[in-house]
Design a protein around this motif. Structure first.
Motif, PDB file in Angstrom:
ATOM      1  N   LEU A  27      10.402 106.498  51.706  1.00  7.64           N
ATOM      2  CA  LEU A  27       9.235 107.132  51.094  1.00  7.64           C
ATOM      3  C   LEU A  27       7.990 107.092  51.967  1.00  7.64           C
ATOM      4  N   THR A  28       7.919 106.142  52.889  1.00  2.01           N
ATOM      5  CA  THR A  28       6.736 106.040  53.763  1.00  2.01           C
ATOM      6  C   THR A  28       6.992 106.582  55.161  1.00  2.01           C
ATOM      7  N   ALA A  29       8.163 107.134  55.406  1.00  3.25           N
ATOM      8  CA  ALA A  29       8.486 107.674  56.732  1.00  3.25           C
ATOM      9  C   ALA A  29       7.559 108.840  57.054  1.00  3.25           C
ATOM     10  N   PRO A  30       7.108 108.928  58.311  1.00  4.25           N
ATOM     11  CA  PRO A  30       6.211 110.021  58.675  1.00  4.25           C
ATOM     12  C   PRO A  30       6.869 111.402  58.559  1.00  4.25           C
ATOM     13  N   ASP A  31       8.196 111.449  58.625  1.00  7.81           N
ATOM     14  CA  ASP A  31       8.891 112.736  58.550  1.00  7.81           C
ATOM     15  C   ASP A  31       9.609 112.936  57.211  1.00  7.81           C
ATOM     16  N   VAL A  32       9.204 112.193  56.182  1.00 10.79           N
ATOM     17  CA  VAL A  32       9.891 112.287  54.890  1.00 10.79           C
ATOM     18  C   VAL A  32       9.838 113.724  54.366  1.00 10.79           C
ATOM     19  N   ARG A  33      10.975 114.167  53.863  1.00  6.66           N
ATOM     20  CA  ARG A  33      11.086 115.485  53.222  1.00  6.66           C
ATOM     21  C   ARG A  33      11.632 115.247  51.826  1.00  6.66           C
TER      22      ARG A  33
END
Length: 77
Positions: A27-33
């Protein structure tokens, strides 16, 4: 006896913490989709994914209880 119970409780707590960390990582990933879809009578499914972290999270909200002889399946294509 108490020692075995305490060990199992700690093991369970460690597993829950590791699971929570993986969820937060997606949920905190910079590339979350994220994508959601609602299926009438089956609930709303949401997928969060991160290629960078190689993780996918799926949640089902308001999903109906299936008969014991049936299960939900999640397919990635």
């Amino acid at each position: 006896m108490f020692g075995a119970f305490a060990f199992r409780a700690q093991q369970r707590a460690d597993q829950l913490e590791a699971r929570q960390q993986r969820i937060e990582s997606v949920l905190t990933a910079p590339d979350v989709r994220m994508a959601s879809t609602e299926q009438t009578g089956y609930g709303t499914g949401t997928v969060a994914s991160s290629r960078e972290r190689d993780l996918v999270l799926f949640t089902l909200r308001d999903g109906r209880q299936l008969p014991t002889a049936k299960t939900y399946q999640l397919w990635f294509i």
